[in-house]
Design an enzyme around this catalytic site. Structure first.
Site, PDB file in Angstrom:
ATOM      1  N   GLU A  57       0.834  -1.209   0.000  1.00  0.00           N
ATOM      2  CA  GLU A  57       0.000   0.000   0.000  1.00  0.00           C
ATOM      3  C   GLU A  57       0.867   1.257   0.000  1.00  0.00           C
ATOM      4  O   GLU A  57       0.566   2.247  -0.680  1.00  0.00           O
ATOM      5  CB  GLU A  57      -0.904   0.030   1.242  1.00  0.00           C
ATOM      6  CG  GLU A  57      -1.869  -1.144   1.355  1.00  0.00           C
ATOM      7  CD  GLU A  57      -1.268  -2.335   2.109  1.00  0.00           C
ATOM      8  OE1 GLU A  57      -0.059  -2.622   1.910  1.00  0.00           O
ATOM      9  OE2 GLU A  57      -1.995  -2.977   2.867  1.00  0.00           O
ATOM     10  N   ALA A 163      14.045 -38.608  -0.709  1.00  0.00           N
ATOM     11  CA  ALA A 163      14.468 -39.183  -1.982  1.00  0.00           C
ATOM     12  C   ALA A 163      14.369 -40.697  -1.848  1.00  0.00           C
ATOM     13  O   ALA A 163      14.646 -41.256  -0.789  1.00  0.00           O
ATOM     14  CB  ALA A 163      15.898 -38.768  -2.296  1.00  0.00           C
ATOM     15  N   ASP A 213      23.981 -39.945   9.324  1.00  0.00           N
ATOM     16  CA  ASP A 213      24.475 -39.084   8.230  1.00  0.00           C
ATOM     17  C   ASP A 213      25.285 -37.897   8.712  1.00  0.00           C
ATOM     18  O   ASP A 213      25.945 -37.244   7.916  1.00  0.00           O
ATOM     19  CB  ASP A 213      23.307 -38.513   7.411  1.00  0.00           C
ATOM     20  CG  ASP A 213      22.333 -39.576   6.968  1.00  0.00           C
ATOM     21  OD1 ASP A 213      22.687 -40.757   7.058  1.00  0.00           O
ATOM     22  OD2 ASP A 213      21.229 -39.210   6.545  1.00  0.00           O
ATOM     23  N   SER A 284       5.413 -40.042  10.834  1.00  0.00           N
ATOM     24  CA  SER A 284       4.629 -39.520  11.960  1.00  0.00           C
ATOM     25  C   SER A 284       3.905 -38.227  11.560  1.00  0.00           C
ATOM     26  O   SER A 284       2.793 -37.973  12.016  1.00  0.00           O
ATOM     27  CB  SER A 284       5.494 -39.342  13.210  1.00  0.00           C
ATOM     28  OG  SER A 284       6.474 -38.373  12.975  1.00  0.00           O
TER      29      SER A 284
HETATM   30  C1  AOF Z   1       0.240  -5.116   4.512  1.00  0.00           C
HETATM   31  N1  AOF Z   1       0.832  -4.924   3.301  1.00  0.00           N
HETATM   32  O1  AOF Z   1       2.367  -5.427   1.781  1.00  0.00           O
HETATM   33  C2  AOF Z   1       2.287  -6.751   3.705  1.00  0.00           C
HETATM   34  C3  AOF Z   1       1.620  -6.974   4.933  1.00  0.00           C
HETATM   35  O2  AOF Z   1       7.274  -6.812   9.885  1.00  0.00           O
HETATM   36  P1  AOF Z   1       6.378  -5.970   9.042  1.00  0.00           P
HETATM   37  O3  AOF Z   1       6.111  -4.621   9.620  1.00  0.00           O
HETATM   38  O4  AOF Z   1       6.828  -5.913   7.608  1.00  0.00           O
HETATM   39  O5  AOF Z   1       4.945  -6.684   9.057  1.00  0.00           O
HETATM   40  C4  AOF Z   1       4.805  -7.952   8.517  1.00  0.00           C
HETATM   41  C5  AOF Z   1       3.370  -8.396   8.636  1.00  0.00           C
HETATM   42  O6  AOF Z   1       2.515  -7.456   7.963  1.00  0.00           O
HETATM   43  C6  AOF Z   1       3.107  -9.727   7.952  1.00  0.00           C
HETATM   44  O7  AOF Z   1       3.273 -10.813   8.836  1.00  0.00           O
HETATM   45  C7  AOF Z   1       1.661  -9.581   7.519  1.00  0.00           C
HETATM   46  O8  AOF Z   1       0.768  -9.811   8.596  1.00  0.00           O
HETATM   47  C8  AOF Z   1       1.598  -8.116   7.130  1.00  0.00           C
HETATM   48  N2  AOF Z   1       2.021  -7.977   5.726  1.00  0.00           N
HETATM   49  N3  AOF Z   1       0.600  -6.157   5.283  1.00  0.00           N
HETATM   50  O9  AOF Z   1      -0.605  -4.325   4.914  1.00  0.00           O
HETATM   51  C9  AOF Z   1       1.838  -5.679   2.868  1.00  0.00           C
HETATM   52  N4  AOF Z   1       3.349  -7.505   3.311  1.00  0.00           N
HETATM   53 ZN    ZN Z   2       1.058  -2.887   6.020  1.00  0.00          ZN
END
Ligand code: AOF
Ligand code: ZN
Length: 338
Positions: A57, A163, A213, A284
């Site tokens: 945004e 694999a 491993d 599991s």
């Molecule tokens: C939005 N617009 O483009 C995205 C959102 O750590 P921050 O501040 O970047 O926040 C990450 C969180 O914000 C992410 O886990 C999700 O809930 C939201 N992402 N929100 O309004 C965006 N990428």
């Molecule tokens: Zn945001």
């Protein structure tokens, strides 16, 4: 709520923009936004470009020219995820949209992150903005399947990976004990595995895999972040063992898998987990229905009588199949439940 054909076209554009963040925003979701003037002209576009960077945004609002800003009170924003309401690495997007004073905001899908979870939309509605939700919701959900699954179910998105030989076995009798596990992967498919590792927050193996491993579980073949190792030691086999991997690992004992996954999400912030084996650990997760994606690499080789570990089997049919050299990688997806 019924949406018009032009609503659909603008949201499709926002989804396309969102995909621009692929590979750069995880564990954040990919998000796209489009701002449309009353005459139908797109005056702003943006997407979340990289983890930690501005949200979609913000980039969309910044892209609008000074000459078009006066149109905000009549404009509509189409955004693929509910605008955020929290002070994270950036201030809340919902407040920015309120400040701009948009007439209408169309949202594809709510944000299940507990920090947001409906609060973003509430801020917009309280400000008198018309909010229409649910346009192309399934597409928006599928675009960020790991993010959506993790926050909705409060457990990491679980990716299984193993694999096997064409006759369905994961390991063979060892003639040389120091030789490590039988290798079906090629140089090329190993690189793909490392890329997959770099895309998750954590990676799980069982105690027997550690003993047999001594895996490094790193991403040395690609560029990227090494995931947090998690070692399941249900029978206490590693009690007296030391290794650099175990120094870094979260150790899990004989605990309920569902409880373990919830705690990895809530206490460690782990939103995606790659389970690499062995066979009994993979089984599991499958038996508990706690998996979302599976990648099974099948080598043309047959182990015949030499096998020691039978590969797990999945209840579903593959959704995809890709040949990498002589090896085939089958992709399975657990059905979405929402
Ligand atoms: C939005 N617009 O483009 C995205 C959102 O750590 P921050 O501040 O970047 O926040 C990450 C969180 O914000 C992410 O886990 C999700 O809930 C939201 N992402 N929100 O309004 C965006 N990428
Ligand atoms: Zn945001």
């Amino acid at each position: 709520m019924t949406f018009s054909d032009s609503d659909i076209a603008y949201m499709k554009r926002a989804l396309d923009l969102a995909r621009g963040g692929a590979g750069h925003v995880s564990p954040n979701p990919m998000v796209g936004a489009v701002i449309v003037a009353p005459d139908g002209r797109i005056i702003g576009e943006g997407w979340h470009r990289r983890f930690g960077g501005p949200h979609a945004e913000v980039n969309a609002v910044r892209s609008v020219t000074d000459a078009d800003r006066h149109l905000f009170p009549e404009a509509t924003m189409y955004v693929t995820l509910e605008p955020c309401s929290h002070y994270g690495k950036t201030p809340p997007c919902a407040l920015l949209l309120k400040e701009c004073g948009f007439a209408r905001v169309v949202v594809a899908c709510g944000d299940p992150n507990p920090k947001v979870a409906g609060r973003g939309i509430a801020i917009l509605r309280d400000a008198g903005i018309r909010v229409d939700e649910g346009l192309l919701r399934d597409e928006a959900y599928a675009l960020n399947r790991p993010f959506m699954t993790a926050h909705r179910l409060r457990r990491p998105y679980v990716v299984l990976k193993w694999a096997q030989s064409s006759d369905g076995f994961m390991d063979a009798v060892r003639t040389d004990e120091s030789a490590g596990a039988y290798r079906f992967s090629t140089a090329l498919t190993s690189q793909i595995v490392h890329r997959r590792r770099a895309m998750v927050d954590a990676i799980a193996v069982g105690a027997r895999t550690v003993l047999a491993d001594n895996p490094r579980l790193d991403v040395r073949l690609v560029e990227g972040r090494a995931p947090q190792p998690i070692v399941f030691d249900r029978h206490g086999l590693l009690r007296d063992v030391t290794s650099p991997l175990l120094d870094r690992a979260i150790l899990i004992g004989d605990e309920n898998l569902d409880t373990v996954l919830h705690s990895l999400y809530s206490d460690h912030g782990i939103t995606s987990l790659l389970v690499e084996g062995g066979a009994s650990l993979l089984r599991s997760f499958i038996d508990a229905g706690l998996w979302d994606d599976a990648f099974v690499e099948v080598s043309p080789e047959r182990l015949g009588e030499k096998w020691v570990a039978k590969a797990p089997s999945l209840p579903d049919v593959p959704v995809g199949c890709e040949y990498i050299g002589d090896n085939m990688i089958l992709h399975y997806e657990a059905p979405i439940t929402h």
